[in-house]
Design a protein around this motif. Structure first.
Motif, PDB file in Angstrom:
ATOM      1  N   VAL A   1      60.394  -0.404  31.252  1.00  0.00           N
ATOM      2  CA  VAL A   1      59.997   0.539  30.203  1.00  0.00           C
ATOM      3  C   VAL A   1      61.079   1.595  30.081  1.00  0.00           C
ATOM      4  N   GLY A   2      61.764   1.618  28.960  1.00  0.00           N
ATOM      5  CA  GLY A   2      62.834   2.581  28.746  1.00  0.00           C
ATOM      6  C   GLY A   2      62.384   3.734  27.870  1.00  0.00           C
ATOM      7  N   GLY A   3      63.231   4.723  27.748  1.00  0.00           N
ATOM      8  CA  GLY A   3      62.957   5.842  26.861  1.00  0.00           C
ATOM      9  C   GLY A   3      62.174   6.975  27.486  1.00  0.00           C
ATOM     10  N   GLY A   4      61.655   6.763  28.700  1.00  0.00           N
ATOM     11  CA  GLY A   4      60.890   7.822  29.359  1.00  0.00           C
ATOM     12  C   GLY A   4      61.751   8.606  30.332  1.00  0.00           C
ATOM     13  N   GLU A   5      61.134   9.539  31.011  1.00  0.00           N
ATOM     14  CA  GLU A   5      61.844  10.339  32.000  1.00  0.00           C
ATOM     15  C   GLU A   5      62.239   9.469  33.185  1.00  0.00           C
ATOM     16  N   VAL A   6      63.418   9.711  33.716  1.00  0.00           N
ATOM     17  CA  VAL A   6      63.886   8.997  34.901  1.00  0.00           C
ATOM     18  C   VAL A   6      64.256  10.037  35.953  1.00  0.00           C
ATOM     19  N   VAL A   7      63.603   9.976  37.103  1.00  0.00           N
ATOM     20  CA  VAL A   7      63.899  10.887  38.204  1.00  0.00           C
ATOM     21  C   VAL A   7      64.850  10.178  39.156  1.00  0.00           C
ATOM     22  N   TYR A   8      66.057  10.694  39.279  1.00  0.00           N
ATOM     23  CA  TYR A   8      67.064  10.094  40.140  1.00  0.00           C
ATOM     24  C   TYR A   8      66.899  10.593  41.571  1.00  0.00           C
TER      25      TYR A   8
ATOM     26  N   ASP B   1      63.397   7.075  41.417  1.00  0.00           N
ATOM     27  CA  ASP B   1      62.027   7.090  41.918  1.00  0.00           C
ATOM     28  C   ASP B   1      61.386   5.724  41.679  1.00  0.00           C
ATOM     29  N   LYS B   2      60.496   5.322  42.568  1.00  0.00           N
ATOM     30  CA  LYS B   2      59.891   3.983  42.477  1.00  0.00           C
ATOM     31  C   LYS B   2      59.100   3.774  41.180  1.00  0.00           C
ATOM     32  N   TRP B   3      58.661   4.872  40.519  1.00  0.00           N
ATOM     33  CA  TRP B   3      57.900   4.739  39.279  1.00  0.00           C
ATOM     34  C   TRP B   3      58.787   4.822  38.039  1.00  0.00           C
ATOM     35  N   ALA B   4      60.090   5.035  38.222  1.00  0.00           N
ATOM     36  CA  ALA B   4      60.990   5.113  37.069  1.00  0.00           C
ATOM     37  C   ALA B   4      61.070   3.764  36.368  1.00  0.00           C
ATOM     38  N   PHE B   5      61.243   3.806  35.062  1.00  0.00           N
ATOM     39  CA  PHE B   5      61.339   2.608  34.224  1.00  0.00           C
ATOM     40  C   PHE B   5      60.061   1.763  34.264  1.00  0.00           C
ATOM     41  N   THR B   6      58.924   2.408  34.493  1.00  0.00           N
ATOM     42  CA  THR B   6      57.642   1.716  34.456  1.00  0.00           C
ATOM     43  C   THR B   6      56.726   2.449  33.486  1.00  0.00           C
TER      44      THR B   6
ATOM     45  N   ALA C   1      55.527   6.274  34.517  1.00  0.00           N
ATOM     46  CA  ALA C   1      56.623   7.183  34.854  1.00  0.00           C
ATOM     47  C   ALA C   1      56.131   8.585  35.202  1.00  0.00           C
ATOM     48  N   GLN C   2      54.906   8.924  34.773  1.00  0.00           N
ATOM     49  CA  GLN C   2      54.381  10.264  35.057  1.00  0.00           C
ATOM     50  C   GLN C   2      54.081  10.470  36.543  1.00  0.00           C
ATOM     51  N   PHE C   3      54.063   9.374  37.314  1.00  0.00           N
ATOM     52  CA  PHE C   3      53.797   9.479  38.746  1.00  0.00           C
ATOM     53  C   PHE C   3      55.046   9.828  39.550  1.00  0.00           C
TER      54      PHE C   3
END
Length: 302
Positions: free
Chosen positions: A111-118, A253-258, A261-263
């Protein structure tokens, strides 16, 4: 009466009474992954953790309305253990480390376009600290066996050959561990799983085993640059170390690109902090031991 709220993207909806929330669930407007909150909750939690409180297991028409084959009454046990399918998906509840139902994805399409926490430097260090212990537990006995056999043989050539075999074995174990886990569906080694991060391509896709092998040798290169290759992760825009740049990878973060993503966790997290404290204590203890040994040697020579 208790008033409930639920998260709709970045917006908070509510307040609602329990019955209103149940109706929205029946209509498919919210699902088991929707975050909800009421007074008394220390933080937002998914609907799946409030099923009994909201009496969702008593809904009799959820299957018909959602068309997902999800029977809340029959699958209440599955809700508890996290294996019940989500409304409208026909699949199991999603975890970033679960098996994929489609080739090349993390249990769900990227899932792209959302926030990504590096993942920052210290979180990555904590993961590597744990991974080093795991690899050492495997490597040390293997290396010890080969070197002891060589020493016991009394043959210098054989001892050197077995020492080289031990070194090659350590390299293979390292490649297998890091490349294998990073190329797995979860994209994370045991250390990364513990702190909640994973390795992906720059577009969020799962990396291949060959890319994982390349990243491992890139990791060695980062260590040969007086550790500057690692330190770069603290200053680059997307928290990339040298080996990440060379192999087009990110640690996130393990929830990035899913779809969840809010988790994502922005801070270090409790597990990371505990690991860093333990690592610090061990480092200080090793430095103290080295100083003490140096003092003993100096005293014996005087």
């Amino acid at each position: 009466m208790t008033e409930w709220y639920y998260a709709d993207g970045q917006d908070r909806q509510g307040p609602f009474l329990v019955e209103e929330l149940r109706q929205r669930f029946q209509r498919g407007e919210i699902s088991l992954t929707t975050l909800v909150w009421r007074e008394g909750y220390p933080q937002w939690k998914p609907v799946s953790e409030a099923v009994e409180e909201l009496q969702l297991q008593k809904l009799t028409s959820a299957t018909e309305n959602l068309g997902s084959g999800f029977d809340l009454r029959g699958d209440y046990t599955a809700i508890d253990n996290g294996t019940a399918p989500l409304p409208g998906t026909g699949g199991g509840t999603y975890s970033p480390y679960t098996a994929s139902t489609a080739a090349g994805s993390y249990g769900s399409a990227v899932v792209g376009g959302g926030e990504v926490v590096y993942a920052g430097f210290w979180k990555r260090y904590a993961a590597y600290f744990l991974d080093s212990i795991v690899v050492a537990i495997i490597n040390v006995p293997v290396s010890l066996v080969f070197n002891l056999i060589g020493a016991a043989s009394g043959n210098e050539s054989l001892a050197v050959a077995l020492s080289l075999v031990a070194m090659l074995g350590s390299l293979i174990i390292g490649i297998g561990y890091y490349a294998g886990f990073h190329a797995s569906r979860g994209g994370a080694t045991l250390g990364k799983m513990a702190v909640g991060i994973k390795v992906v391509r720059s577009n969020g896709e799962r990396i291949t085993f060959l890319r994982g092998v390349g990243r491992y040798f890139g990791f060695i290169l980062s260590s040969l640059t007086l550790l500057i290759g690692f330190i770069m992760a603290a200053f680059t825009e997307r928290k990339q170390a040298l080996h990440d740049m060379l192999c087009d990878t990110l640690v996130v973060d393990k929830w990035a690109f899913t779809e969840n993503a809010q988790f994502q966790e922005h801070g270090l997290g409790t597990v990371t902090i505990v690991i860093l404290v333990i690592s610090g204590i061990l480092t200080v203890a090793m430095i103290g031991l080295a100083i003490a040994m140096f003092g003993v040697i100096a005293a014996s020579m005087s």
